[in-house]
Design a protein around this motif. Sequence first.
Motif, mmCIF file in Angstrom:
data_model
loop_
_atom_site.group_PDB
_atom_site.id
_atom_site.type_symbol
_atom_site.label_atom_id
_atom_site.label_comp_id
_atom_site.label_asym_id
_atom_site.label_seq_id
_atom_site.Cartn_x
_atom_site.Cartn_y
_atom_site.Cartn_z
ATOM 1 N N UNK A 47 8.858 -8.753 11.446
ATOM 2 C CA UNK A 47 7.472 -8.797 11.919
ATOM 3 C C UNK A 47 6.950 -7.404 12.260
ATOM 4 N N UNK A 48 7.810 -6.554 12.801
ATOM 5 C CA UNK A 48 7.415 -5.172 13.104
ATOM 6 C C UNK A 48 7.005 -4.454 11.814
ATOM 7 N N UNK A 49 7.817 -4.595 10.780
ATOM 8 C CA UNK A 49 7.521 -3.938 9.497
ATOM 9 C C UNK A 49 6.247 -4.511 8.876
ATOM 10 N N UNK A 50 6.129 -5.843 8.890
ATOM 11 C CA UNK A 50 4.941 -6.479 8.302
ATOM 12 C C UNK A 50 3.669 -6.101 9.066
ATOM 13 N N UNK A 51 3.796 -5.853 10.364
ATOM 14 C CA UNK A 51 2.641 -5.455 11.160
ATOM 15 C C UNK A 51 2.216 -4.014 10.953
ATOM 16 N N UNK A 52 3.108 -3.210 10.422
ATOM 17 C CA UNK A 52 2.823 -1.778 10.264
ATOM 18 C C UNK A 52 2.477 -1.382 8.829
ATOM 19 N N UNK A 53 3.045 -2.074 7.856
ATOM 20 C CA UNK A 53 2.884 -1.693 6.455
ATOM 21 C C UNK A 53 2.308 -2.840 5.633
ATOM 22 N N UNK A 54 1.614 -2.488 4.569
ATOM 23 C CA UNK A 54 1.149 -3.481 3.611
ATOM 24 C C UNK A 54 2.295 -3.680 2.627
ATOM 25 N N UNK A 76 14.379 -7.363 2.994
ATOM 26 C CA UNK A 76 15.418 -6.561 2.335
ATOM 27 C C UNK A 76 15.562 -5.203 3.010
ATOM 28 N N UNK A 77 14.434 -4.586 3.358
ATOM 29 C CA UNK A 77 14.468 -3.281 4.018
ATOM 30 C C UNK A 77 15.118 -3.375 5.403
ATOM 31 N N UNK A 78 14.763 -4.408 6.154
ATOM 32 C CA UNK A 78 15.355 -4.599 7.483
ATOM 33 C C UNK A 78 16.851 -4.844 7.363
ATOM 34 N N UNK A 79 17.257 -5.691 6.427
ATOM 35 C CA UNK A 79 18.686 -5.971 6.229
ATOM 36 C C UNK A 79 19.441 -4.698 5.861
#
Length: 88
Positions: free
Chosen positions: A56-63, A71-74
């Motif tokens: 959710x942090x990544x989705x909230x910051x990047x398109x 995959x990036x978080x993993x």
Amino acid sequence: MKVKDGFMLREVAGQWLVIPIGERVVEFNGIITLSESGALLWKAMEEDVDEEALVKVILGEYVIDEATARADVAGFITMINERDLLDA
């Protein structure tokens, strides 16, 4: 999951660095360079979070699509776990 205490995240000359401090200097010799998204995840992991919260942090910051974010978080979790930087 949470990153271990005794590491400091700092931005130096436009690069994000994880540097051991205190007693961690003895057991971890070196510096880790992180991307902007890696630094964002590291900051989030200074508190106890689960993988879903990190996505959710990544989705909230990047398109970015959810599959890529997962995959990036993993990949990030695997990287810091291999370097023994996660609190047990």
